[in-house]
Design a protein around this motif. Structure first.
Motif, PDB file in Angstrom:
ATOM      1  N   GLY A  47       0.782  -1.224   0.000  1.00 55.18           N
ATOM      2  CA  GLY A  47       0.000   0.000   0.000  1.00 55.18           C
ATOM      3  C   GLY A  47       0.818   1.280   0.000  1.00 55.18           C
ATOM      4  O   GLY A  47       0.252   2.363   0.052  1.00 55.18           O
ATOM      5  N   ASN A  48       2.145   1.168  -0.048  1.00 56.58           N
ATOM      6  CA  ASN A  48       3.013   2.349  -0.090  1.00 56.58           C
ATOM      7  C   ASN A  48       3.167   2.791  -1.537  1.00 56.58           C
ATOM      8  O   ASN A  48       3.936   2.204  -2.301  1.00 56.58           O
ATOM      9  CB  ASN A  48       4.378   2.038   0.525  1.00 56.58           C
ATOM     10  N   VAL A  49       2.419   3.818  -1.928  1.00 60.82           N
ATOM     11  CA  VAL A  49       2.391   4.293  -3.311  1.00 60.82           C
ATOM     12  C   VAL A  49       3.705   4.999  -3.636  1.00 60.82           C
ATOM     13  O   VAL A  49       4.153   5.866  -2.887  1.00 60.82           O
ATOM     14  CB  VAL A  49       1.201   5.246  -3.543  1.00 60.82           C
ATOM     15  N   PHE A  50       4.314   4.601  -4.777  1.00 56.24           N
ATOM     16  CA  PHE A  50       5.535   5.277  -5.190  1.00 56.24           C
ATOM     17  C   PHE A  50       5.366   6.050  -6.496  1.00 56.24           C
ATOM     18  O   PHE A  50       6.233   6.834  -6.862  1.00 56.24           O
ATOM     19  CB  PHE A  50       6.728   4.313  -5.275  1.00 56.24           C
ATOM     20  N   TYR A  51       4.238   5.858  -7.185  1.00 64.48           N
ATOM     21  CA  TYR A  51       4.000   6.631  -8.407  1.00 64.48           C
ATOM     22  C   TYR A  51       2.516   6.561  -8.753  1.00 64.48           C
ATOM     23  O   TYR A  51       1.871   5.528  -8.551  1.00 64.48           O
ATOM     24  CB  TYR A  51       4.832   6.090  -9.574  1.00 64.48           C
ATOM     25  N   THR A  52       1.994   7.675  -9.281  1.00 62.09           N
ATOM     26  CA  THR A  52       0.607   7.745  -9.728  1.00 62.09           C
ATOM     27  C   THR A  52       0.559   8.486 -11.054  1.00 62.09           C
ATOM     28  O   THR A  52       1.226   9.508 -11.212  1.00 62.09           O
ATOM     29  CB  THR A  52      -0.262   8.495  -8.694  1.00 62.09           C
ATOM     30  N   ALA A  53      -0.225   7.955 -11.989  1.00 58.52           N
ATOM     31  CA  ALA A  53      -0.427   8.621 -13.281  1.00 58.52           C
ATOM     32  C   ALA A  53      -1.920   8.837 -13.482  1.00 58.52           C
ATOM     33  O   ALA A  53      -2.717   7.917 -13.278  1.00 58.52           O
ATOM     34  CB  ALA A  53       0.133   7.766 -14.417  1.00 58.52           C
ATOM     35  N   ASN A  54      -2.289  10.050 -13.869  1.00 62.68           N
ATOM     36  CA  ASN A  54      -3.685  10.380 -14.144  1.00 62.68           C
ATOM     37  C   ASN A  54      -3.885  10.471 -15.655  1.00 62.68           C
ATOM     38  O   ASN A  54      -3.018  10.979 -16.362  1.00 62.68           O
ATOM     39  CB  ASN A  54      -4.064  11.707 -13.490  1.00 62.68           C
ATOM     40  N   TYR A  55      -5.034  10.009 -16.116  1.00 62.95           N
ATOM     41  CA  TYR A  55      -5.344   9.993 -17.541  1.00 62.95           C
ATOM     42  C   TYR A  55      -6.574  10.853 -17.825  1.00 62.95           C
ATOM     43  O   TYR A  55      -7.596  10.705 -17.159  1.00 62.95           O
ATOM     44  CB  TYR A  55      -5.595   8.560 -18.022  1.00 62.95           C
ATOM     45  N   ALA A  56      -6.453  11.717 -18.800  1.00 59.95           N
ATOM     46  CA  ALA A  56      -7.566  12.587 -19.197  1.00 59.95           C
ATOM     47  C   ALA A  56      -8.554  11.843 -20.084  1.00 59.95           C
ATOM     48  O   ALA A  56      -9.711  12.238 -20.201  1.00 59.95           O
ATOM     49  CB  ALA A  56      -7.038  13.823 -19.917  1.00 59.95           C
ATOM     50  N   TYR A  57      -8.095  10.751 -20.723  1.00 58.10           N
ATOM     51  CA  TYR A  57      -8.974   9.971 -21.597  1.00 58.10           C
ATOM     52  C   TYR A  57      -8.505   8.521 -21.609  1.00 58.10           C
ATOM     53  O   TYR A  57      -7.310   8.238 -21.586  1.00 58.10           O
ATOM     54  CB  TYR A  57      -8.940  10.498 -23.032  1.00 58.10           C
ATOM     55  N   THR A  58      -9.461   7.606 -21.650  1.00 59.43           N
ATOM     56  CA  THR A  58      -9.178   6.205 -21.915  1.00 59.43           C
ATOM     57  C   THR A  58     -10.461   5.535 -22.403  1.00 59.43           C
ATOM     58  O   THR A  58     -11.557   5.920 -22.006  1.00 59.43           O
ATOM     59  CB  THR A  58      -8.625   5.453 -20.688  1.00 59.43           C
ATOM     60  N   ASP A  59     -10.280   4.539 -23.260  1.00 59.50           N
ATOM     61  CA  ASP A  59     -11.420   3.739 -23.696  1.00 59.50           C
ATOM     62  C   ASP A  59     -11.335   2.323 -23.105  1.00 59.50           C
ATOM     63  O   ASP A  59     -11.984   1.400 -23.576  1.00 59.50           O
ATOM     64  CB  ASP A  59     -11.508   3.685 -25.226  1.00 59.50           C
ATOM     65  N   PHE A  60     -10.546   2.170 -22.063  1.00 62.73           N
ATOM     66  CA  PHE A  60     -10.403   0.875 -21.401  1.00 62.73           C
ATOM     67  C   PHE A  60     -11.779   0.427 -20.907  1.00 62.73           C
ATOM     68  O   PHE A  60     -12.491   1.203 -20.258  1.00 62.73           O
ATOM     69  CB  PHE A  60      -9.419   0.991 -20.233  1.00 62.73           C
ATOM     70  N   PRO A  61     -12.184  -0.813 -21.193  1.00 63.74           N
ATOM     71  CA  PRO A  61     -13.566  -1.225 -20.913  1.00 63.74           C
ATOM     72  C   PRO A  61     -13.887  -1.592 -19.463  1.00 63.74           C
ATOM     73  O   PRO A  61     -15.045  -1.556 -19.072  1.00 63.74           O
ATOM     74  CB  PRO A  61     -13.753  -2.447 -21.822  1.00 63.74           C
ATOM     75  N   LEU A  62     -12.884  -1.956 -18.666  1.00 65.48           N
ATOM     76  CA  LEU A  62     -13.149  -2.389 -17.295  1.00 65.48           C
ATOM     77  C   LEU A  62     -13.067  -1.209 -16.326  1.00 65.48           C
ATOM     78  O   LEU A  62     -12.248  -0.312 -16.515  1.00 65.48           O
ATOM     79  CB  LEU A  62     -12.130  -3.452 -16.873  1.00 65.48           C
ATOM     80  N   PRO A  63     -13.873  -1.218 -15.272  1.00 65.33           N
ATOM     81  CA  PRO A  63     -13.823  -0.107 -14.306  1.00 65.33           C
ATOM     82  C   PRO A  63     -12.546  -0.100 -13.463  1.00 65.33           C
ATOM     83  O   PRO A  63     -12.138   0.928 -12.953  1.00 65.33           O
ATOM     84  CB  PRO A  63     -15.063  -0.312 -13.442  1.00 65.33           C
TER      85      PRO A  63
END
Length: 126
Positions: free
Chosen positions: A93-109
């Motif tokens: 649970g120790n987060v070392f990196y996070t990326a945010n996406y403005a768009y995706t068409d990935f089908p799974l939640p």
């Protein structure tokens, strides 16, 4: 969840272990049959590239990484300012990196991956 997402989600449960590995020479990494199935069905090779780029870089100081992609609903999108977030942690649970996406068409939640020994795999394949 739509029909395509439900089918992919159900099929991913059948991947346990892996006898075949696919090489991603750009990062001297590899990925499993379950990940390849996801790439084929969800059209998400971009996700494999993004994950491997972070996991083999100095951004990842760990030998093991747990990677989670979450797609946000409309309310969460407004709050977070993005449609999806890819979070990397050390498995505890120790987060070392996070990326945010403005768009995706990935089908799974959401979906989770592990990265260890320069190999990207589904948790069921670990």
């Amino acid at each position: 969840m739509n029909i395509k997402a439900k089918k992919i989600s159900e099929e991913l449960k059948h991947f346990t272990g892996s006898e075949t590995f696919y090489t991603l020479q750009l990062f001297n990494a590899r990925y499993t049959e379950g990940v390849q199935y996801l790439v084929d069905k969800a059209g998400c090779f971009w996700l494999v590239i993004d994950i491997c780029a972070v996991c083999v870089s100095p951004l990842n100081p760990h030998s093991f990484a747990c990677i989670t992609l979450n797609l946000w609903n409309e309310q969460e999108q407004k709050e977070k300012g993005c449609v999806a977030t890819l979070t990397y942690d050390d498995g505890n649970g120790n987060v070392f990196y996070t990326a945010n996406y403005a768009y995706t068409d990935f089908p799974l939640p959401h979906i989770k991956f592990y990265f260890t020994d320069r190999t990207l795999l589904l948790p069921s394949e670990y």
